[in-house]
Write an enzyme that holds these catalytic residues in place. Structure first.
Site, short mmCIF file in Angstrom:
data_model
loop_
_atom_site.label_atom_id
_atom_site.label_comp_id
_atom_site.label_asym_id
_atom_site.label_seq_id
_atom_site.Cartn_x
_atom_site.Cartn_y
_atom_site.Cartn_z
N GLU A 1 10.06 18.50 -24.83
CA GLU A 1 9.33 18.80 -23.57
C GLU A 1 9.80 20.13 -22.98
O GLU A 1 9.02 20.85 -22.37
CB GLU A 1 9.50 17.67 -22.54
N HIS B 1 -0.24 16.85 -25.85
CA HIS B 1 -0.25 15.44 -25.43
C HIS B 1 -1.45 14.63 -25.88
O HIS B 1 -1.38 13.41 -25.94
CB HIS B 1 -0.12 15.35 -23.90
N GLU C 1 -4.19 17.53 -10.68
CA GLU C 1 -4.57 17.79 -12.07
C GLU C 1 -6.07 18.04 -12.25
O GLU C 1 -6.75 17.39 -13.04
CB GLU C 1 -4.12 16.63 -12.98
N ARG D 1 0.82 -1.24 0.00
CA ARG D 1 0.00 0.00 0.00
C ARG D 1 0.84 1.27 0.00
O ARG D 1 0.39 2.33 0.38
CB ARG D 1 -0.98 0.01 1.17
N ARG E 1 -2.70 22.15 -13.90
CA ARG E 1 -1.73 21.12 -14.30
C ARG E 1 -2.02 20.59 -15.70
O ARG E 1 -1.12 20.07 -16.37
CB ARG E 1 -1.72 19.98 -13.26
N HIS F 1 -0.31 11.15 -27.27
CA HIS F 1 -0.62 9.84 -26.68
C HIS F 1 -1.34 8.95 -27.70
O HIS F 1 -1.10 7.75 -27.75
CB HIS F 1 -1.48 10.01 -25.43
N HIS G 1 8.40 9.57 -27.05
CA HIS G 1 7.33 10.39 -26.48
C HIS G 1 7.49 11.86 -26.90
O HIS G 1 6.54 12.50 -27.37
CB HIS G 1 7.33 10.25 -24.95
N ASN H 1 -0.08 19.25 -20.37
CA ASN H 1 -0.45 18.29 -21.42
C ASN H 1 -0.52 18.94 -22.80
O ASN H 1 -1.08 18.36 -23.74
CB ASN H 1 -1.78 17.63 -21.08
N LYS I 1 3.33 11.64 -10.92
CA LYS I 1 2.53 10.76 -11.79
C LYS I 1 3.27 9.45 -12.01
O LYS I 1 4.47 9.44 -12.27
CB LYS I 1 2.26 11.42 -13.14
N LYS J 1 7.54 23.66 -13.59
CA LYS J 1 6.70 22.51 -13.31
C LYS J 1 6.35 22.46 -11.83
O LYS J 1 5.20 22.18 -11.45
CB LYS J 1 7.38 21.20 -13.76
N1 GLY Z 1 3.64 15.13 -17.47
C1 GLY Z 1 2.60 16.00 -17.11
C2 GLY Z 1 2.36 16.11 -15.64
O1 GLY Z 1 3.19 15.71 -14.84
O2 GLY Z 1 1.33 16.58 -15.27
#
Ligand code: GLY
Length: 361
Positions: free
Chosen positions: A187, A249, A238, A123, A242, A253, A266, A246, A145, A228
């Site tokens: 990025e 993205h 998010e 956990r 946040r 994706h 990516h 993206n 993430k 960031k």
């Molecule tokens: N890679 C985007 C984020 O961390 O929100």
């Protein structure tokens, strides 16, 4: 050693990002200085292990008892349930428990997989991110993430699990494959376009954005991490700002999933996604022509392989996690450094924008 420190203020989940030449020595000190209660596991991939195996062994020796090292195959294919199970079983086999620590030492794949395993095993156990690629340094290692992919879409299974520290040693970028360097640089451009006009000006001034060029990489990584960190502090889970991270993205994706992951990096997919988003930004958000041209010019300095736009892209886009009320949420630019989140009734617009780009040459 010249490490810079970017704090991420998240109350009891706060941590620091240590950036610069020799930052792994700080990681070593961190491991030496920690309470020896639980076993440490260093997770890395075959490529990183083949280049830095000896150094990883030394890092492992710094913790008492010495860390166990788990090596996963290189590449996006490791972000799967099978590899997640394998890693969790290795954790069990090595006797990890609630006082243990996982060090994710590798690129985004290792960070996402080891991050997810560390958030699930018993956990949740502690995690350190030691990113070895530019992309992981400026994006995936910070913000908590974690994730694996499904055939239906990228990162569809994951958790939020903040690390207790990030150590980004810029020396290791010397051994990066040029495609991975450029993928990370895409990025960096994303952060500059969406959040940091000063960083964008700097990127415009640099004559060569390549691995042998004149970029001050510690400066760039520090600026990107600072931006960031500000976003994560404002919106850890998010639900708002946040989403800006993206930019490019949604299409990226979908491209990655439609190409079965791995054929395209990516960052390369994000670069194509950003081009499409820029064209829509001009049309929908009034991004001025001169800023559009400047953005496209900087993106044009990053090499990207030819891609065939598959017909099933739309299906992948409509399964995107960032949907709301059935509509794809797309991040668009009003100006360099200013974004708007726009729900798209027809995500096909993104694909058409990219195709029109290609046909204009
Ligand atoms: N890679 C985007 C984020 O961390 O929100």
């Amino acid at each position: 050693m010249t490490a810079r420190v970017v704090p991420v203020e998240l109350g009891e989940r706060s941590y620091s990002i240590h950036i610069g030449s020799g930052a792994w020595r700080l990681l070593e000190e961190h491991l030496r200085g920690r309470d020896p209660a639980g076993r440490v596991m260093i997770v890395t991939d075959e490529r990183v292990n083949s280049v830095y195996g000896r150094r990883i062994g030394e890092l492992g020796e710094a913790s008492k008892p010495p860390a166990v090292v788990a090596v996963v195959p290189e590449g996006e294919g490791s972000k799967s349930f099978a590899h997640l199970e394998d890693l969790c079983r290795k954790m069990a086999g090595a006797g990890l428990d609630r006082s243990s620590l996982v060090v994710a030492l590798g690129g985004g794949v290792v960070g996402d997989l080891a991050g997810l395993a560390s958030s699930l095993f018993v956990r949740g156990i502690r995690l350190i991110q030691a990113p070895t690629t530019l992309l992981a340094m400026v994006d995936s290692s910070t913000g908590g993430k974690t994730g694996i992919n499904l055939p239906e879409g990228k990162n569809l299974v994951g958790t939020f699990h903040q690390p207790e520290a990030v150590f980004a040693d810029t020396d290791v970028l010397r051994t990066l494959h040029p495609r991975d360097w450029y993928s990370g640089m895409a990025e960096v451009i994303k952060i500059a376009l969406t959040l940091d006009p000063e960083l964008f000006l700097y990127l415009e001034e640099v004559t060569d954005l390549g691995p042998d060029g004149d970029v001050d990489i510690a400066r760039v990584v520090t600026s990107a991490c600072r931006r960031k960190a500000e976003i994560i502090e404002a919106d850890e889970w998010e639900s708002g700002p946040r989403l800006i991270l993206n930019f490019g993205h949604t299409l990226a994706h979908a491209l990655e999933a439609s190409m079965s992951y791995g054929e395209i990096r990516h960052g390369e997919a994000v670069l194509l996604g950003m081009k499409a988003a820029l064209a829509l930004s001009k049309r929908i958000c009034g991004l001025p022509d001169d800023q559009f041209d400047r953005a496209v010019r900087v993106l044009g300095r990053i090499p990207v392989p030819e891609v065939k736009l598959e017909e099933d892209l739309l299906g992948y886009m409509t399964r995107d996690k960032k949907r709301s009320e059935g509509r794809v949420q797309s991040v668009l630019l009003e100006a360099i450094g200013r974004c708007r989140i726009v729900p798209l009734d027809d995500p096909g617009e993104l694909v058409r924008s990219l195709s029109s780009f290609h046909s204009e040459g």
